[in-house]
Design an enzyme around this catalytic site. Structure first.
Site, PDB file in Angstrom:
ATOM      1  NE  ARG A 305       0.665   1.853   6.277  1.00 59.34           N
ATOM      2  CZ  ARG A 305       0.365   0.851   5.697  1.00 59.34           C
ATOM      3  NH1 ARG A 305      -0.235  -0.154   6.194  1.00 59.34           N
ATOM      4  NH2 ARG A 305       1.027   1.362   3.849  1.00 59.34           N
ATOM      5  NE  ARG A 341       4.744   4.816   8.538  1.00 53.34           N
ATOM      6  CZ  ARG A 341       4.280   5.059   7.578  1.00 53.34           C
ATOM      7  NH1 ARG A 341       4.550   4.318   6.241  1.00 53.34           N
ATOM      8  NH2 ARG A 341       2.679   4.772   7.494  1.00 53.34           N
ATOM      9  CD  GLU A 442       7.137   6.546   2.177  1.00 47.12           C
ATOM     10  OE1 GLU A 442       5.186   5.648   2.378  1.00 47.12           O
ATOM     11  OE2 GLU A 442       7.224   6.723   3.159  1.00 47.12           O
ATOM     12  CG  ASN A 465       1.503   1.568  -0.743  1.00 47.00           C
ATOM     13  OD1 ASN A 465       1.382   0.613  -1.811  1.00 47.00           O
ATOM     14  ND2 ASN A 465       1.313   1.487   0.660  1.00 47.00           N
ATOM     15  CG  ASP A 466       3.811   7.419   0.084  1.00 50.68           C
ATOM     16  OD1 ASP A 466       2.454   7.920  -0.607  1.00 50.68           O
ATOM     17  OD2 ASP A 466       3.317   7.213   1.499  1.00 50.68           O
ATOM     18  NE  ARG A 476      -1.194   5.259  -0.398  1.00 53.76           N
ATOM     19  CZ  ARG A 476      -0.164   5.734  -0.364  1.00 53.76           C
ATOM     20  NH1 ARG A 476       1.068   5.771   0.275  1.00 53.76           N
ATOM     21  NH2 ARG A 476      -0.601   4.013   0.794  1.00 53.76           N
TER      22      ARG A 476
HETATM   23  C1  PEP Z   1       3.958   2.810   1.167  1.00 54.43           C
HETATM   24  O1  PEP Z   1       3.416   4.446   0.829  1.00 54.43           O
HETATM   25  O2  PEP Z   1       4.294   1.795   0.163  1.00 54.43           O
HETATM   26  C2  PEP Z   1       3.654   2.680   2.805  1.00 54.43           C
HETATM   27  C3  PEP Z   1       3.699   1.301   2.947  1.00 54.43           C
HETATM   28  O3  PEP Z   1       3.297   3.708   3.453  1.00 54.43           O
HETATM   29  P1  PEP Z   1       2.151   4.151   3.611  1.00 54.43           P
HETATM   30  O4  PEP Z   1       1.064   3.548   2.671  1.00 54.43           O
HETATM   31  O5  PEP Z   1       1.535   4.178   5.296  1.00 54.43           O
HETATM   32  O6  PEP Z   1       2.215   5.239   2.847  1.00 54.43           O
HETATM   33 MG    MG Z   2       4.226   5.837   2.946  1.00 51.23          MG
END
Ligand code: PEP
Ligand code: MG
Length: 600
Positions: A305, A341, A442, A465-466, A476
């Protein structure tokens, strides 16, 4: 104070014990709560002066807003000025100071926090907006009391006065990134969600943390001295009694024995019982994590990240600074692949020098964030792409674009990357002919269009997650809608399946880099869907490898067939829990059963 237990969302595992340090809303430590009786009148004078100054400041802000934006906007600031000037506020604070010998900071914070908490308990959005106003003026008054100009809470790293535990209303990802794990042994916050970026950073720093503890936390914490934070179970225990303290000391020993048992797993192959290889990668936020990732048994970096290079600094990192970070990671993983990323800034992650963009992006997860922001601010993006391509000359780098929604976005990003490559080659750099370029899936739109993306990209990485946040329309970072944020929802299963099928048809890799990839409950489901690449925080690798080694892919495929028949996240989750428990019991790994609280 008697012992009190608060339950929240466990986001970073581990147990922490120690003295409590309560942070004010700007992330600074508060002075001691109680002063000697002879200091109360001085404290009252300090408070009165701070109220006067905060009032003048709010009036000046009102005037400024009126000229720049018009009277309807200025009215909000005018209301803030009136709230600060409210004689009832001063009276209530003085009364608390007289009765309890409170310092000025604690008196105003406890009065305003109490009022805001009561409003937050009412469900109507009007009341939550008023609570936000109260917290806003609380910040202004505390700034005056602490004698410094308002600081941007995004930039201020909370600094505890002593080694111990931090309790705060909230910590932003950059505040969390600035924590020193040798002094901050654990933290708990009133708000926050399971997969918020604050949670992710706490994991990276290995600081036990519980978020979403509710608006009572600070009110209760003000009267307490010591606490235990249980980041596995999502518990914060204030002023534990001797028996509880002893119980947790024994628990701490047992958990560390368990971690030691898993330690040997790192060097074993990640292969299921029936011989399928499952590649385990690590998610990192800081270059220093790369080395320990390999020690834990991961085979490279599935997600770096990079935005954390940009946060916590007052200017953007230069191309050379970024190159040095990427090379440090390549060095740390000793020749294994590193997936970089590109910038995922926006919403809760925005450095001060991007304030123009910030005002457009606001704090909204649906706004101008991530690849959208990178394409809008191409000078930042180009610098980063140059550094990534130069790093590819030193080891196996893969480029990954986050939050891609449409094919146009992907093509524009890809085009920019090619332009940058041409530029670098013209300048005499040697860039490898093939640097794999993938997209994160995502956004549901991208998952739906996965077949078209699969024809053009080198790999997919699903950011669950997104993906869950956008598919379920549930922020979230907001614990009040956490009940919707479940990877077990049948809609998420269908979206992932669609992406896997699109990838399979084109023979490209699919990785899972969201939190589902490191959650033992979901690993059988993901394997059953055909996924063979999982990326997770380094601390999770050994537990997941331990699990992979006892799974059988024909059984996980059968599990998925059952799950497809189910209608609700609850039913899916219950089935996943049963499957995991049965598998671990059958294979004699029952001790590895993870806490149910972590599921979801
Ligand atoms: C996600 O969204 O699952 C992801 C890995 O990116 P981040 O958590 O950094 O948004
Ligand atoms: Mg994400």
């Amino acid at each position: 104070m008697p012992m009190r237990s608060l339950r929240g969302v466990p986001v970073s595992p581990g147990l922490a014990f120690g003295r409590i340090q309560v942070m004010d809303p700007t992330g600074r430590p508060l002075p001691s709560r109680v002063v000697s009786a002879d200091r109360v009148s001085t404290e009252k004078e300090r408070l009165d002066l701070a109220l006067d100054r905060a009032h003048s400041e709010a009036l000046a802000a009102e005037q400024d807003a009126s000229q720049r934006l018009g009277p309807q906007y200025a009215e909000i600031l005018g209301a803030h000025a009136r709230m600060i000037d409210d004689p009832e506020l001063k009276r209530e604070a003085h009364e608390r100071m007289d009765q309890e010998n409170l310092s000025a900071e604690h008196a105003i914070l406890e009065v305003l926090d109490g009022r805001a908490s009561r409003l937050e308990q009412m469900s109507h959005s009007y009341f939550s907006a008023r609570a936000a106003d109260l917290r806003d003026i609380m910040g202004r008054i505390l700034d005056q009391l602490q004698g410094s100009p308002p600081t941007d809470s995004e930039e201020a790293g909370p600094v505890p006065m002593q080694t111990g535990l931090i309790l705060a209303h909230d910590l932003s990802p950059s505040q969390t990134a600035a924590l020193d794990p040798s002094r901050v042994l654990g933290f708990g916050t009133e708000v926050g969600g399971r997969t918020s970026h604050t949670a992710i950073v706490a994991n990276a720093l290995r600081i036990p943390a519980v978020v979403g503890l509710g608006s009572n936390l600070l009110v209760l914490a003000h009267g307490a001295n010591m606490a235990i934070i249980d980041g596995d179970e999502g518990l914060v225990i204030l002023d534990p009694d001797t028996e509880t303290w002893k119980h947790y000391e024994r628990e701490s020993q047992q958990r560390s024995d368990r971690r030691n048992e898993l330690r040997g797993i790192g060097s074993l192959p990640s292969i299921t019982r029936d011989g399928s290889e499952v590649v385990l990668w690590g998610n990192i936020e800081f270059p220093e994590e790369a080395e320990c990732l390999i020690a834990e048994g991961a085979e490279g970096v599935g997600l770096y990240r990079t935005e954390f290079l940009y946060l916590g600094s007052d200017r953007p990192p230069s191309e050379d600074v970024q190159l040095a970070a990427f090379r440090a990671i390549l060095h740390g993983v000793r020749g294994r692949p590193v997936t970089i990323r590109t910038l995922d800034l926006g919403t809760d992650k925005l450095p001060t020098y991007m304030k123009t963009a910030a005002s457009r992006a606001g704090d909204r997860p649906l706004g101008l964030r991530s690849i959208r922001l990178s394409l809008r601010e191409p000078e930042f993006f180009r610098t980063q792409l140059r550094a990534i391509l130069r790093a590819a000359g030193f080891g196996p780098v893969r480029v990954m674009f986050p939050l891609v929604t449409t094919l146009e976005e992907w093509r524009r990003a890809r085009c920019l990357l090619e332009e940058v490559r041409g530029e670098l080659i013209a300048e005499g750099y040697e860039i490898p002919a093939r640097v794999p370029v993938g997209v994160m899936i995502e956004v549901p739109a991208a998952a739906i269009m996965a077949d078209r993306f699969a024809a053009e990209v080198d790999f997919f990485s699903i950011g669950t997650n997104d993906l869950i946040q956008y598919a379920m329309a549930a922020d979230r970072a907001d614990e009040s809608v956490a009940y919707l944020s479940s990877g077990a929802d049948p809609s998420i299963l269908r979206l992932i399946e669609r992406v896997v099928e699109a990838a399979r048809a084109r023979g490209i890799e699919v990785n899972i880099c969201g939190s589902m990839g490191g959650d033992p409950h979901f690993v059988p489901l993901l394997l059953g869907l055909g996924i063979r690449h999982l990326s997770m925080s380094p601390a999770q690798v050994s537990e997941i490898k331990n699990l992979v080694r006892v799974l059988d892919t024909s059984e996980t495929a059968g599990l998925v067939e059952h799950l497809k028949e189910l209608d609700t996240a609850n039913d899916v989750m219950n089935r996943l829990k049963r499957f995991l428990e049965d598998t671990l019991t059958r294979t004699g790994r029952a001790g590895a059963t993870p806490s149910e609280d972590r599921a979801g």
